[in-house]
Design an enzyme around this catalytic site. Sequence first.
Site, PDB file in Angstrom:
ATOM      1  NE  ARG A 115      -3.891   1.998   2.561  1.00 21.59           N
ATOM      2  CZ  ARG A 115      -3.849   2.918   3.529  1.00 21.59           C
ATOM      3  NH1 ARG A 115      -2.847   2.893   4.411  1.00 21.59           N
ATOM      4  NH2 ARG A 115      -4.781   3.830   3.617  1.00 21.59           N
TER       5      ARG A 115
ATOM      6  CG  ASN B  81      -4.726   7.045   5.584  1.00 24.11           C
ATOM      7  OD1 ASN B  81      -4.660   5.825   5.697  1.00 24.11           O
ATOM      8  ND2 ASN B  81      -4.424   7.874   6.580  1.00 24.11           N
ATOM      9  CD  GLU B  82      -5.960   6.442   9.670  1.00 28.81           C
ATOM     10  OE1 GLU B  82      -5.772   7.507  10.276  1.00 28.81           O
ATOM     11  OE2 GLU B  82      -5.310   5.405   9.916  1.00 28.81           O
TER      12      GLU B  82
ATOM     13  CG  HIS C 151      -6.691   2.003   8.970  1.00 28.00           C
ATOM     14  ND1 HIS C 151      -6.167   3.221   8.580  1.00 28.00           N
ATOM     15  CD2 HIS C 151      -6.901   1.307   7.817  1.00 28.00           C
ATOM     16  CE1 HIS C 151      -6.067   3.257   7.260  1.00 28.00           C
ATOM     17  NE2 HIS C 151      -6.513   2.102   6.782  1.00 28.00           N
TER      18      HIS C 151
ATOM     19  CE1 TYR D 270      -1.412   1.462  13.488  1.00 25.49           C
ATOM     20  CE2 TYR D 270      -3.466   2.236  12.517  1.00 25.49           C
ATOM     21  CZ  TYR D 270      -2.120   1.909  12.395  1.00 25.49           C
ATOM     22  OH  TYR D 270      -1.492   2.038  11.181  1.00 25.49           O
TER      23      TYR D 270
ATOM     24  CD  GLU E 153      -2.742   3.020   8.040  1.00 26.55           C
ATOM     25  OE1 GLU E 153      -2.609   3.285   9.268  1.00 26.55           O
ATOM     26  OE2 GLU E 153      -2.764   3.880   7.161  1.00 26.55           O
TER      27      GLU E 153
ATOM     28  CD1 TRP F 292       2.327   2.875  10.423  1.00 20.94           C
ATOM     29  CD2 TRP F 292       1.284   3.146   8.459  1.00 20.94           C
ATOM     30  NE1 TRP F 292       2.636   4.132   9.977  1.00 20.94           N
ATOM     31  CE2 TRP F 292       2.006   4.323   8.771  1.00 20.94           C
ATOM     32  CE3 TRP F 292       0.561   3.090   7.266  1.00 20.94           C
ATOM     33  CZ2 TRP F 292       2.022   5.438   7.935  1.00 20.94           C
ATOM     34  CZ3 TRP F 292       0.579   4.191   6.439  1.00 20.94           C
ATOM     35  CH2 TRP F 292       1.294   5.351   6.762  1.00 20.94           C
TER      36      TRP F 292
END
Length: 450
Positions: A85, A162-163, A229, A231, A258, A288
């Site tokens: 990516r 992105n986001e 994503h 996290y 991610e 990531w």
Amino acid sequence: MRRMRSLTALLALLAGLLGITGIGPAARAEPRVPLAAGLHIGNGRLLEGNGNDFVMRGVNHAHTWYPGETQSLADIKALGANTVRVVLSNGHRWTKNSPEDVASIIAQCKANRLICVLEVHDTTGYGEESAAASLDQAADYWIGLKSVLAGQESYVIINIGNEPWGNTDPEGWTAPTVAAVQKLRGAGFQHTIMVDAPNWGQDWQGVMRANAQTVYKADTTGNLIFSIHMYSVYDTAQEITDYLNAFVDAKLPILIGEFGGPADQWGDPDENTMMATAERLRLGYLAWSWSGNTDPILDMTVDFDPARLTDWGKRVFNGPDGIAATSREATVYGDGSGAACSVGYRVVGEWSGGFQGEIAIRNTGAAPITGWTLGFDFANGQAVTNMWGGAPKQTGASVTVTPASYTATIPAGGSVTLGFTATKGGTNSAPTAFTLNGSACATGQALSSK
């Protein structure tokens, strides 16, 4: 994480994990006939043009901030990835990547036999981050690149932005996401399109999860995939499995676009469950990030050097359910281009009820192969009893082999040799086909067959 994020955003990110709505059992994606000639969606899965199921295994690379790191794609491929990516900018916040630069990136991806996910990073945290671009502005950037992207549908996925929404009023994410998808389809794009979640990509308020069906149905081709994503919001196994299973159960395509593993001041993501669940459900993941983070705990390499993997890099590439063990190269790179490997098989000696064999794997490609998986089938009920140079697993006739430490890397133009003993019956035919990381290899003539 991403290159920039405010402390306020990260603190808010952890505030509301309860009450996430689900995709109802009746809200299942409707199968459609895809218009794309290349990568497309079928029955909730990402498929290649030939119908082969394609599971992304790769990393994110911060190209727009480090345009001189042109060796990175080859290094990422050499460690076993099948996808990268690539961070791009539409010029709203960082230096715009030109059509010539994007064309070069696509060419590098193809030269290294990688599927290329291209994303505009300027949209990060829109609505909360004042410098962020809108999804509409990102769509205009892609339209400006249409001449570069046309014809690359088998190799390129367009991640619109992105986001593309922060934590402020995340319900506002749905309408501009639909509008951006429809704008690209109206401009004639046939590529698979990827859309990121709000809440800085983590969707902790469940807006993408609740509205995924609406967004999916807005795409006239059905070739759309959702990206979550993961996290520090995703620090328990239950949160991870619940989220991913909701999409799978609804036949809505999803990947982990991610994710991070190292603990930080906001929490400790459960990367083991992320990777294991992705492998169990056959969903893609893109970790990531390769190198160059402002927060270096998320760097997989030190200074872009593949020989200096960090603990995070070692986990992603070589750990359980990691890239080396689970990645399979896109079959499009085997269509007419010749195999990048060849395998020779021979019987060294035989005795009543058993034999000793040897397998030589040669890398005929231009880059080293690191972290491989060899696959083949026996024809006459043979069963491996011992192996040196690799670790075998056998289910019925099917055998898969992963490398020992001293055979893990096959240099370009080089080879490694495995030895084994096995049981046999009266017939001991040689396997007729071999794959390496899911791609077919040329097969050398068996030196013995009885």
